[in-house]
Design an enzyme around this catalytic site. Sequence first.
Site, PDB file in Angstrom:
ATOM      1  N   ASP A  26       0.855  -1.184   0.000  1.00  0.00           N
ATOM      2  CA  ASP A  26       0.000   0.000   0.000  1.00  0.00           C
ATOM      3  C   ASP A  26       0.897   1.242   0.000  1.00  0.00           C
ATOM      4  OD1 ASP A  26      -2.152   1.700   0.028  1.00  0.00           O
ATOM      5  OD2 ASP A  26      -3.191   0.703   1.682  1.00  0.00           O
TER       6      ASP A  26
ATOM      7  N   GLU B  72     -10.202   7.249   4.447  1.00  0.00           N
ATOM      8  CA  GLU B  72      -9.197   6.657   5.344  1.00  0.00           C
ATOM      9  C   GLU B  72      -9.314   7.211   6.764  1.00  0.00           C
ATOM     10  OE1 GLU B  72      -5.432   5.654   3.510  1.00  0.00           O
ATOM     11  OE2 GLU B  72      -6.161   6.282   1.554  1.00  0.00           O
TER      12      GLU B  72
END
Length: 663
Positions: free
Chosen positions: A315, A515
């Site tokens: 990621d 997020e």
Amino acid sequence: MRASRWLVGAVCAVTLVTVQAAEPKSDVWPAVASSVKKDPRLEARIAELLHKMTLQQKVGQMIQADIRSVTPEDVRQYRLGSILNGGGAFPANEKHSKVSDWVALADRFYDASMDTAGGAPAIPIMWGTDAVHGHNNVIGATLFPHNVGLGAAHDPELIRRVGEATAREVAATGIDWTFAPTVAVVQDPRWGRSYESYSERPDIVKAYAGKMVQGLQGIGGSPMFLDGNHIIATAKHYIGDGGTSQGIDRGNNEASEQELFAIHGQGYVTAIEAGVQTVMASYNSWQGVKMHGQRHLLTEVLKNRMGFDGIVVSDWDGVDEVQGCSKDRCAQAINAGLDMIMVPDQWKPFLQNTIEQVQAGDIPMARIDDAVTRILRVKLRAGLFEKGRPSSRPLANKVAELGAPQHRAVAREAVRKSVVLLKNDKCLLPLSAKANVLVAGDGANDIGKQSGGWSISWQGTGNTNADYPGATSIYEGIKTAVTAAGGKATLSPDGSFQVKPDAAVVVFGENPYAEWHGDLKSLQYRGPDGDAPAADINRPAPEVSPQFAEPNYETSPLAPPTAPVADLALLKRLHDKGIPVVTVFLTGRVRGVTPEIEASNAFAVAWLPGTEGGGIADVLFRKSTGAVNFPFSGKLSYAWPRGGAGDVPLFPYGYGLGGCNQH
Ligand code: BGC
Ligand code: BGC
């Protein structure tokens, strides 16, 4: 000197291979048969190509940089294997880039990767994007409901069609790969990424993951697999992202290995069966160890046990989370099993450091060869060596694919199937389309708000309705429906009116976030902790490099405040005037809204429907004949809370009214 170091590397590699071959510590993980089989001719081609590559070229293949920090010239020189446009990244930083601008940039990167003038072999670059609810970074794309809404639709076949439409829109811009689907199974909806998850239960996620992969990539083993109409998919974030303590983004998952598989692992089973070609490692830890450094789970479980033979991608700066690592060096992550490293801006030092770590024997050469083999395998399977320049591919530059009517129709169907009706006093819904309707609330005519995070920008903020050409707000959808039937719809965000309406539809809820910006301390929508940021339970927000920062987010870890107090006051005001009130609640997750439900005669949860707001009117209003237009069919894929943590749910998992529609 150099040669002897390599020799050391090779010796270590032999040792490592032996270790890798060891059975997983736990037998809770199954062997999974992918529908995409290894092809001996293709494997031979990979071996031949690999043989011609230098260490520098091999490590270059393993690098993925963000288009804000890398140029085609860099790709030519450093032989990088991949690029991405992170959320809010556009060609030349121009949000309004046209389809042709995306394709032209894809061509430039492709040409650079195929340039053999310097003596390096031609290996086509692979471009990844976050098409997580449609091709959401591109102006004019169809935005589908976020996964939380799709979960409520309980319709796996619909998910496949969503994937197909998304793939076509991505292919039209010359991009090869999407970082989707997210197969997280959320255990605590305070997590700011809950809307990216289909359900709190593994069964829906399991049923959807494979279908979404089939829609995006085409059916594994069939001629349509990764043909010109399809793109590479990613199952993410491996593993346990939805199960961190207190729902803290990038936090720690304390599950046992059995639970990790039974709850968080189910999506990977069907995704791998369907032939998913990439898996993204997760930011979270499992039992205190960061996933990006988890050799057991990445290599022994995912690759050796479950048989995943594609690319494990890291990621965004995920290597930075690993103990002892930084954004520009992380042998641990590569040794743990990461094949492609998303190092958006620190790619150059990372590349150099990795080469040195291999030369020093810190990373076995066999590990590099395995990573590059996997990368080449996916590129070959995707036909990137044969497809030619992005602009020459069948759907490239087909502007009409973006927001195509047939894609919007799929999205609209998904919207109406995702709406969950929690309350419907006296069968108020569906309303007559001949009525005089007041459409109120700050979400009534705001496409950004109804689309949520990962919509044009990373956080989904900073856009206006004009940035969503072809989209329909909830108000516009209502207006079209009632006008056609001879009724009347008036937009009035603050709820004021001149002539008393027959009914009010009030649209409000969460503002966009992505997020950790969306992490919450409490699910209560309104109250002391209502919309309170989770900052005090969170570790410091990850640092965002200045070139990636979006307005309003550089310094603050907070989701933008919603207006919960005003929302409730508005409902009460209308209610007190004797107007039947229908709430349409926009939200990325279940929230404690008991007072708002009480102040409404009917309460429908619309989740984050995306660009096809017309799907809401489809269920709220009858046909002009008075017959039911589309019944409410959405059912909760999460239990609905009263508010506090650990409460007995107000509405259980699976709840959703539909009854009055039969009249
Ligand atoms: C997210 C991923 C995403 C990546 C690239 C990360 O911050 O966790 O889901 O694919 O960025 O944009
Ligand atoms: C990028 C996102 C990424 C995030 C993580 C943003 O600036 O555009 O894609 O997920 O940073 O830090």
